[in-house]
Design an enzyme around this catalytic site. Structure first.
Site, mmCIF file in Angstrom:
data_model
loop_
_atom_site.group_PDB
_atom_site.id
_atom_site.type_symbol
_atom_site.label_atom_id
_atom_site.label_comp_id
_atom_site.label_asym_id
_atom_site.label_seq_id
_atom_site.Cartn_x
_atom_site.Cartn_y
_atom_site.Cartn_z
ATOM 1 N N ASP B 362 0.571 -1.373 0.267
ATOM 2 C CA ASP B 362 0.319 -0.015 -0.027
ATOM 3 C C ASP B 362 0.935 1.297 -0.329
ATOM 4 O OD1 ASP B 362 -2.258 1.665 0.413
ATOM 5 O OD2 ASP B 362 -1.730 1.569 2.473
ATOM 6 N N LYS B 506 -5.083 27.847 -7.618
ATOM 7 C CA LYS B 506 -3.865 27.235 -7.072
ATOM 8 C C LYS B 506 -4.258 25.955 -8.014
ATOM 9 C CE LYS B 506 -5.080 24.951 -2.617
ATOM 10 N NZ LYS B 506 -5.192 25.220 -1.368
ATOM 11 N N ASP B 622 -4.695 6.243 -4.493
ATOM 12 C CA ASP B 622 -4.414 7.799 -4.971
ATOM 13 C C ASP B 622 -4.447 7.805 -6.186
ATOM 14 O OD1 ASP B 622 -3.773 8.304 -2.208
ATOM 15 O OD2 ASP B 622 -2.143 9.548 -2.396
ATOM 16 N N LYS B 724 -7.172 -4.715 -4.737
ATOM 17 C CA LYS B 724 -6.283 -4.737 -4.488
ATOM 18 C C LYS B 724 -6.379 -5.995 -4.187
ATOM 19 C CE LYS B 724 -5.139 -0.534 -2.194
ATOM 20 N NZ LYS B 724 -4.541 0.191 -0.776
ATOM 21 N N ASP B 748 -6.537 -1.920 3.125
ATOM 22 C CA ASP B 748 -5.498 -2.705 2.818
ATOM 23 C C ASP B 748 -6.334 -4.063 3.147
ATOM 24 O OD1 ASP B 748 -4.314 -0.664 1.410
ATOM 25 O OD2 ASP B 748 -3.553 -0.418 3.522
#
Lengths: 371, 1044
Positions: B362, B506, B622, B724, B748
């Site tokens: 992870d 930004k 991510d 995963k 996870d």
């Protein structure tokens, strides 16, 4: 649970060595593992044969130790006098041929035969007389187990109810067999007599000692007659029957009460089953009588055999062996030779290793040291 | 939509309550009691026995016991075999029982947690008493006891924030109540109103976490319910004083139970792992040839059962236990700060640690600390380092700062700097109360940095943002919030300081740089700075400003209001266009560089593991920004070629994937030769791509894996927890290697359970650790776990197994030689044993216990040794009056000596053990051969032989000779290796690895790595914060009414 870490947030970051004091302080028992050599798997390992300096001498020393031992054993073995004669009666010319051919278990009249032989040299000390059997698988797994040690140890209950291990030699008719089992049933029952044919024409029977041939533990611990010591064995064994192949019951094996019943030494010797299919068993001891005459002088002898034991069915052989003994027992050249060869192999390996060491070892050794 | 929930009507649900008796259950609505324990008083014995006898080994031993009970074939009394079996069974049973009791305690702790339930008024009840339809009041920082429908909360718009640590990544997520319920409850805040909601219809309980369909029927109207309205069980309410919720699902299939099911699955798989270790037993059972001598055969099975004795099993357990203890005892894996040593939770896997081929890791919290730091910034072309790495306790706030910058700020000398900080303090979606966590960690960091420098973000209302600028409090009016999306990669705020309109923006450098006004000052220097920051693997953000003319604003805001009111599908594109219009002619203020701080020692560890031949994959939820982390943690080599999905897809589609893969590598300019290319290719994938493709074409799995095998590393972004686990399965399916997964969070868990799992006992909840086989505190401890402990225990166990095979083969073969010489009383035995040997060999291969060559060597050695052990005594005793018992003693004596000489490692414990074992041999022989034992039980102790045998010189001489001859080959080969000193052992394998250069040299300037503004959530909550009329309208639009 999620909130629990927050208070410590500021502390849980990178630490260099982990030496910083924990948040728990000293009051709580830390879960820090102990720093012992065992727990950290840092036990000093010691390899005794690590360097060439220890390996090579080891090979030489062992080699040099084994060779003399082997020579000693071999010489000792060679000094033992041994005479062996096969009296199975397979060949037509053999005196026991007829007996071997005409064998029947329930023949009433025992068949006898005489085998002449010649001893080339006199036997000085005590002479051990063996009978030898070949191709007799006394080590067969089921055979070996086919006995009842409690019965043989004099247990009355086992006498009446032999163990199942003895099957199918546990009962005959309705009577329990004593001693039960296949081993006892197949007991060697030839009787051997040795007659010296003196050059002057007389035939001298060699006195044979029938006791002292079994192990002390066997005779006094393992094998015991049932009932109290003094009771008449005939009474004790009443209600039992002899093994199928036996010609007489167990209480008639010998006239000597100390050598009768289960503690008959011939029986005990037989019951100590052999390791390998070719074996010998001690039959009699010829005691040395005088210091002047040899126990068995040089000359002609006759072996008188009462031929009871059939071996033709399994292509076995029967032998009679006369042997003197030494500290290492009977004649046994194998061990001496084995010692010599293993010792020499060791020595040779030592030499080879030495050569290799001298040729290639040095450079690497330097590297080894640097570690 | 078959699941019907009526608010506050217990009697309605009660009669449908799920009840159960034994294994039968009926009724729909269950209670809210967590039952993760397996056993009850009654079911313990049968269940545990059932479970244990699922192991082949146990069945085998039972069979042995049964066979031993048959007197015709038994060789030793039956109780000799049953005692160890009972011991094994009871130890395991107690272990299970203890675990179950612990689970029970844990359950009852959870079950008795308090919560507020509405029965005409709110009363405290326990979790287990909850029922579908109950209306609950959840307070700040409470955990949801069940899956709730959010009715309203204390916050404006009935927003509330939940932390989902137990379900996926630790992030705050916002939830919002339906407008209807919100309005109703805020206008008439009464208990009756809460209980008045009629009926909720929704789907049956399922385990899809991220979707929810349902409708609320209330006051004759029907409102659609979405995931946004649901508070899942196990999440924690944050930053919200209280929230009201209607219980819709209780425990039955709510998420946690799914986790429990998974736990059972893990149990099954670990059991499978267990059975693998006992392959020998299966072999003995399977390997039976057709037999004729039934009894003889079975008795030989018994006789040869030492080839797979229960002792092996027990010893395996023992060795495993000790190895796990060693892992726990290791000081180098002890983490001082949390006082946590490493922990081996599953004891049976320690040797597999030495065979790991794939490490799937992870990212967040595992490789990184999940703590962002503003490391540098470039304002007006000047780079200010904010290097805080000297301070290990820096918590993310800035404690020390570049003095020049402070000076500039205090003097208010540079308007750009002031504006830069204002931008940081203003342009974000952080809520003032979010002290712990913001929705985006990046924003939190930036706001925190601004705070440290004097620009303190104080509070936010719908229309105003209050900021204290160096002590002076100012209120800015927030006119619009152009929210961040992953596509736009920028966000802007329009505000009104004192009259003037400003747009602060930004975003990612690529996006911002192309929107700058012409001749923007400092552009060059900022770009250099960007390059610099990217080299240092920092996440960069550009900050820009624009002064907006009043007229433009007027016009723009009108259009915005119009388009916001439009139908959904077109609205988004239109809005985007509008936003785009506004965000131009920007003036670049500066660049920030945030470091996603790696855990200590991560690059070194990864480099070391890769050196050790372990392929490291990183799976992260991510975005592709993870690539940056990949670079900084040495996962991706700076010169390596990144193979993205499109390319990979083409390769996979081509006729011969291997060839085209090779070609793809060849096109590399810097791939001068093929080894280099192989070493330096990495695959970057995203979860959705992966899933879409592999669902369509499952056959790609194999070719993908074969390609992946040639790559240095694989990085999978945006993968869900379930994916995963799928990836782990993919790897396991297509390679024979052992995979290890490491992770720290509840997201996870799936992955960790898939094979060997390592839980990082870090900041996120304990879920990962609870489900892992091993728990460590730091990623770098993997080094030691794998390379030291794994290797050791692998070596030890394989050596042990080889040795055991060798020993038992020797033992069995002696029996067979003896069998030959005892008249083939079992003729099929030699056939059986020859059948057995190749199978042994094969299973050795399969298990990769050690190289086949080594195993064969051992087997040959075993054969040799058995020959020697048998035939030398045989030669000595041939045609002598030695009986078989003496021979047995001699052989066993020889074997004891041989084994003693054979020992290769001598520690003081070893020597002691050896001495003891030799002495014990004699003592035990004397005891078992003693006359006393014989007299008490003549049938069992008939071996009255040692007394005579031990004083017979022939026996000793034979035993010594035999022992020496038996070990001669091994001693010789050992001596050879000593003399040639080919001992690899001399390499100190556990010394600290050579320090790997932390920051790689950056070789090429690619924009790929530069920009990485990561907000790990989807669209930001800006829409909700910004409450201009247009947005409110949008909210109304969302709550479309559905006529029933």
């Amino acid at each position: 649970m999620a909130s629990s870490y927050k208070d410590e947030d500021g502390h849980i970051t990178v630490s260099g060595s982990g030496a910083a004091a924990g948040a728990g302080g000293g009051s709580l028992r830390s879960k820090k593992p102990e720093n012992t050599a065992f727990k950290q798997q840092r036990l000093p390992a010691w390899q005794p044969i690590l360097t060439a300096g220890t390996v090579l001498p080891a090979f030489f020393i062992i080699g040099l130790m084994f060779i003399p031992i082997g020579i000693g054993l071999y010489v000792t073995s060679n000094n033992i006098k041994e005479f062996e004669i096969d009296y199975t009666g397979v060949e037509m010319s053999s005196p026991c041929f007829t007996c071997a051919q005409n064998f029947s278990w329930n023949g009433t009249k025992p068949c006898t035969c005489s085998v002449p032989f010649h001893l080339d040299q006199p036997y000085e000390s005590n002479v051990f007389m063996y009978y030898g059997l070949s191709n007799f698988y006394q080590n067969h797994r089921r055979y070996v187990k086919s006995r009842d040690d409690s019965q043989l140890n004099g247990n009355e209950e086992s006498l009446r109810k032999p163990s199942k291990e003895c099957e199918p030699y546990a009962k005959h008719g309705n009577k329990p067999i004593a001693p039960c089992g296949a081993i006892a049933n197949s007991m060697f029952n030839d009787s051997l007599e040795l007659i010296y044919n003196d050059p002057n024409g007389t035939k001298v029977q060699i006195p044979l000692t029938a006791t002292g041939i079994a192990w002390w533990t066997d005779k006094h611990v393992k094998f015991r007659n049932p009932g109290a010591e003094n009771t008449n064995l005939t009474v004790v064994f009443q209600g039992t029957t002899q093994p199928v192949n036996w010609r007489r019951p167990v209480f008639q094996l010998d006239s000597d009460p100390d050598n009768n019943g289960f503690i008959n030494e011939d029986f005990i010797v037989w019951m100590r089953t052999a390791a390998l299919p070719t074996f010998r068993k001690l039959y009699r001891i010829i005691q040395r009588r005088s210091n002047v005459h040899p126990t068995l002088p040089r000359g002609n002898y006759t072996l008188e055999v009462v031929y009871n034991y059939p071996v033709r069915s399994f292509e076995g052989r029967k032998r009679m062996i006369l042997s003197t003994i030494s500290w290492m027992g009977g004649k046994n050249p194998f061990l001496g030779i084995a010692y010599i060869s293993v010792g020499s192999v060791c020595f040779l390996l030592g030499v080879v290793l030495l050569i290799i060491h001298h040729k290639y070892g040095n450079r690497n050794n330097a590297a080894e040291i640097s570690h | 939509l078959t699941w019907e929930v009526k608010a506050n009507s217990r009697h309605y649900h009660k009669h449908k309550q799920r009840k159960s008796f034994l294994c039968f259950t009926w009724g729909r609505y269950s209670d809210n009691v967590v039952r993760s324990h397996k056993y009850s008083l009654l079911t313990f014995l049968p269940l545990t026995l059932f479970e244990q006898f699922q192991r082949a080994a146990n069945i085998y031993f039972l069979l042995m016991v049964v066979l031993q009970c048959v007197p015709a074939i038994s060789s030793i009394p039956w109780y000799i075999t049953i005692i160890p079996l009972l011991v094994v069974l009871s130890v395991r049973g107690f272990k299970d029982l203890a675990g179950d009791l612990a689970r029970r305690r844990c359950d009852s702790e959870i079950n008795s947690r308090p919560c507020d339930v509405l029965f005409s008024q709110f009363m405290t009840a326990q979790w287990k008493d909850l029922c579908v339809g109950d209306v609950l009041r959840i307070r700040r920082d409470q955990i949801m006891p069940a899956d709730l429908l959010l009715l309203s909360s204390s916050e404006p718009h009935s927003l509330c924030y939940v932390e989902t640590a137990d379900i996926d990544e630790t992030n705050l997520k916002y939830r919002q109540a339906l407008g209807a319920t919100h309005n109703e409850l805020t206008s008439h805040p009464s208990e009756e109103a809460l209980g008045a909601f009629n009926v909720v219809l929704c789907e049956e309980p399922n385990n899809r976490l991220y979707t929810f369909r349902g409708q609320l029927q209330w006051q004759g109207e029907c409102f659609l319910l979405e995931n946004e309205h649901i508070l899942l069980r196990g999440t924690v309410l944050r930053n919200t004083d209280f929230a009201y919720g209607l219980t819709i699902y209780t425990i039955v299939l709510s998420v946690l139970l799914a986790a429990v099911l998974l736990a059972i699955g893990a149990g099954v798989s670990s059991y499978q792992a267990m059975t693998k270790t006992s392959f020998l037993s299966a072999l003995v059972i399977d390997g039976k040839p057709a037999y004729n001598g039934f009894l003889v055969y079975w008795s030989y099975i018994i006789l040869l059962s030492p080839a797979m004795p229960i002792a092996l099993y027990i010893r395996f357990e023992l060795i495993h236990t000790i190895h796990s203890k060693f892992i726990g005892w290791d000081l180098e894996m002890y983490w001082q700060q949390t006082d946590k040593p490493a922990e081996a939770r599953n004891t049976s896997l320690s040797e597999e640690l030495g065979q790991v081929g794939y490490l799937l890791s992870d990212k967040t919290g595992t490789l990184t600390q999940n703590r962002l730091l503003l490391r540098q910034c470039c304002i007006a072309g000047e780079v200010y380092p904010m290097d805080l790495s000297w301070n290990p306790f820096s918590s993310g706030g800035l404690r020390m700062f570049s003095p020049t910058l402070v000076e500039t700020l205090r003097g208010q000398r540079c308007p750009v700097t002031t504006q830069f900080l204002s931008a940081l303090a203003l342009c974000h979606t952080v809520m003032a109360e979010w002290k712990e966590q913001a929705a985006s960690p990046d924003e939190e960091t930036l706001v925190g940095a601004a705070r440290e420098l004097g620009w303190v973000f104080l509070s936010r209302t719908r229309d105003f943002v209050v900021v204290s600028e160096l002590g002076a409090t100012r209120q800015y009016q927030l006119l619009a919030l152009l929210d961040f999306t992953s596509k736009r990669r920028r966000m802007s705020v329009l505000r009104d300081p004192q009259g003037g309109l400003k747009l602060y923006c930004k975003g990612a450098d690529v996006v911002i740089l192309e929107r700058l006004q012409k001749n923007c000052p400092h552009k060059e220097s900022n770009e250099i700075a960007l390059e610099l920051f990217a080299e240092a693997c920092l996440r960069t953000l550009c900050v820009a400003v624009r002064s907006v003319p009043e007229a433009l604003w007027e016009q723009w805001s009108r259009t915005l209001a119009l388009s916001a009111a439009m139908a959904t599908c077109e609205r988004d594109t239109l809005l985007e266009k509008l936003y785009d219009e506004m965000e131009r002619d920007l003036l670049l203020l500066g660049v920030t560089a945030i470091e996603d701080r790696l855990q200590e020692g991560v690059p070194e560890t990864i480099a070391l593991l890769q050196e050790a031949g372990i392929r490291v994959w990183v799976l992260t939820g991510d975005k592709k920004t993870a690539v940056n982390i990949g670079y900084s943690c040495k996962l991706l080599h700076p010169e390596s070629r990144l193979l993205e999905w499109q390319e990979l897809r083409e390769i996979l589609q081509s006729a011969d994937p291997q060839v085209s893969f090779f070609k793809a590598k060849q096109t590399e300019l810097w791939a001068t030769h093929k080894e280099m290319a192989r070493a330096k290719t990495s695959v970057v994938l995203t979860g959705p791509e992966l899933q879409a493709e592999f669902e369509e074409r499952p056959e790609w799995g194999a070719s993908f894996m074969s390609l992946a095998e040639q790559c240095q590393s694989v990085l999978c972004c945006r993968v869900t927890p379930a994916q995963k686990a799928e990836i782990v399965e993919l790897v396991r399916k297509h390679t024979a290697s052992i995979t290890m997964s490491i992770g720290d969070g509840a997201n996870d868990v799936n992955m960790i359970k898939a094979h060997i799992g390592v839980g990082l006992a870090g900041r996120e909840g304990g879920q990962a650790v609870h489900n892992a086989d091993f728990a460590v505190s730091q990623f770098r401890f993997l080094q030691r776990l794998l390379l030291v402990h794994g290797r050791w225990s692998y070596r030890r166990i394989s050596l042990f197994l080889c040795y055991f095979l060798f020993k038992t083969c020797g033992f069995a073969l002696v029996h067979i030689w003896f069998g030959i010489l005892n008249g083939f009383s079992a003729q099929d035995v030699s056939a059986e044993s020859s059948l057995k040997l190749p199978e042994l060999y094969k299973s050795g291969q399969k298990k990769e216990l050690s190289s086949p060559r080594k195993l064969i060597t051992y087997l040959l050695y075993a054969v040799y040794m058995s020959l020697v052990l048998f035939f030398i005594p045989c030669g000595v005793f041939y045609n002598t009056d030695y009986d078989y018992q003496t021979m047995a003693v001699t052989v066993s004596m020889a074997a004891t000596f041989a084994v003693t000489i054979e020992t290769k490692y001598w520690t003081k414990f070893n020597i002691a053990a050896l001495c003891v074992s030799v002495v014990m041999f004699f003592i035990c022989s004397r005891i078992t051969h003693s006359t006393r034992l014989f007299q008490s039980s003549p049938a069992d102790y008939f071996f009255l032989v040692s007394e005579k045998a031990f004083i017979d010189p022939m026996v000793w001489l034979t035993a010594l000779l035999t022992a020496w001859a038996a070990v001669l080959p091994s001693v010789t080969s050992h001596a050879f290796s000593v003399i040639l000193s080919v001992h690899n052992k001399h390499k100190i394998h556990n010394s600290s690895p050579p320090p790997v250069e932390l920051r790689s040299r950056f070789a090429r300037g690619s924009s790929l790595r530069r920009s990485s503004y990561a907000i790990s959530q989807g669209a930001g909550p800006g829409r909700l914060i910004n409450s201009t009329t247009s947005i409110q309208r949008a909210e109304v639009l969302k709550e479309e009414k559905v006529s029933t």
